[in-house]
Design an enzyme around this catalytic site. Sequence first.
Site, PDB file in Angstrom:
ATOM      1  N   LEU A  64       0.829  -1.210   0.000  1.00  0.00           N
ATOM      2  CA  LEU A  64       0.000   0.000   0.000  1.00  0.00           C
ATOM      3  C   LEU A  64       0.865   1.262   0.000  1.00  0.00           C
ATOM      4  CD1 LEU A  64      -2.558  -1.453   2.552  1.00  0.00           C
ATOM      5  CD2 LEU A  64      -3.067  -0.819   0.167  1.00  0.00           C
ATOM      6  N   THR A  93       6.460   0.471   1.876  1.00  0.00           N
ATOM      7  CA  THR A  93       7.494   1.253   2.554  1.00  0.00           C
ATOM      8  C   THR A  93       6.788   2.258   3.455  1.00  0.00           C
ATOM      9  OG1 THR A  93       8.944   1.082   0.623  1.00  0.00           O
ATOM     10  CG2 THR A  93       9.468   2.781   2.228  1.00  0.00           C
ATOM     11  N   LYS A 168      15.526  -0.454   5.116  1.00  0.00           N
ATOM     12  CA  LYS A 168      15.103   0.118   3.824  1.00  0.00           C
ATOM     13  C   LYS A 168      15.396   1.621   3.770  1.00  0.00           C
ATOM     14  CE  LYS A 168      12.390   1.033   0.206  1.00  0.00           C
ATOM     15  NZ  LYS A 168      12.638   0.644  -1.151  1.00  0.00           N
ATOM     16  N   LYS A 243       9.868  10.448  -0.942  1.00  0.00           N
ATOM     17  CA  LYS A 243       9.079   9.794   0.108  1.00  0.00           C
ATOM     18  C   LYS A 243      10.018   9.067   1.093  1.00  0.00           C
ATOM     19  CE  LYS A 243       6.195   5.799   1.043  1.00  0.00           C
ATOM     20  NZ  LYS A 243       5.503   4.611   0.604  1.00  0.00           N
TER      21      LYS A 243
END
Length: 289
Positions: A64, A93, A168, A243
Site C-alpha cells: 500500500l 514502505t 530500507k 518519500k
Amino acid sequence: MNIAFIGLGNMGGGMAANLVKAGHQVQAFDLSTEALERAVDAGCKRYDSIEAAVAGVDAVVTMLPNGKIVEDSYRAHVFGKAPQGCLLLDCSTIDVATARGVASAATEAGYRMVDAPVSGGIAAANVGTLTFMVGGGDVDFAGAEPILSAMGKAVIHAGSAGSGQAAKICNNMLLGASMVATCEAFKLAEKLGLDLQTFYDISSKASGQNWSMTSYCPVPGVGPQSPADNGYEGGFATALMLKDLRLAMAAAKEAGANVPMGSRAEELYGELEGRGLGFKDFSNIINEL
Ligand code: NAD
C-alpha cells in the site's frame, strides 16, 4: 497456501501474479477496479473488500502507498476478520514507528506479523527478483520466507519488528545522497574539461566507485543501460525517492541521529518535486544541479 493480497498497484500487481505462478491461491482486493481487473487476468480471485479477501486465508500480504493507509487497513479491516494466528506481511514502505505500532497491535489481536519492504522497482516486482528486508521474530521470519521467496531473489532477516523498514530507509538515504554526490562529480568533471566516459573509466575503478555510478550511471551513454539512456524515464521516480528520504528524516529526528547529507538530499529532491519533476527518474537530478 491461501493468500490475501491487498494493494495491486505498480508493485503489488506483479507480486501477486508471482504468488499465483508459485501455485498459491490469491484473494485480491484493491480500491481501483482497473488494478483488480489486471490481477484477475493474472489468475487472482477478486474480492469486494479487505474483509472479504482476508476471510479464511493462511496469510495476508499488503503493498500500500503509506503508513496511514497500512495502519487503517490492518486495524479496521484485517484484525478480527482474518483467521486468528495467520501471518501478516506488510511489504509497503512506511515509517518505522508505524510499522512497530501495527506489529504490536497485531500480536495483541492474535496474529503473527512481519514488515517486509522491498528493494527493486516495478520491473523486479514483475519478474520476481525483489530483495526483501524483513523485521519480526525468528519463527515469523521462517513462516514469511517461503512466501516472499516466490516474489524475490533475496529475503534477509533484518531483526525485530520495524527493522525491515529501518534497513530500507537507511539504504535509500544512502542511495539518495550517493546519487547527488555522483551527479555533482560528473558535473564538476565536465566543467574541468574531462571527457565523461574517461572520468567514469577512472572513478569506477577508484575510490569514488559506487552503485549510482557503476549500475545506474546518471550520464547518458556512459556505463550500463540506465534511465539516463531513456530520457530519465522509467526507473525510480524522484517522488518515491523523496518519500523515502522524508521517512529517513522522520526516523533520524526520533532517534536523535545526525544526518546532514541525507537532509540535504531531501531538500534537493523536494525542490525537484516542487518544480513538477517528481515523475522523472531520481538520477535526473544531474540536470538540475
Ligand atoms: P501504487 O500507487 O501503484 O499502488 C498502490 C495500490 O494500493 C493502488 O492500486 C491503490 O489503489 C491501492 N490502495 C490504496 N489504498 C488502498 C486501500 N485502502 N485498500 C486497498 N487498496 C488500496 O504504488 P506502488 O508503486 O505499487 O508502491 C506500493 C508501495 O511499494 C509503496 O509503499 C512504495 O513506497 C513501495 N515501493 C515502490 C517502489 C516502486 O518502484 N514503485 C519500489 C519499492 C517500494
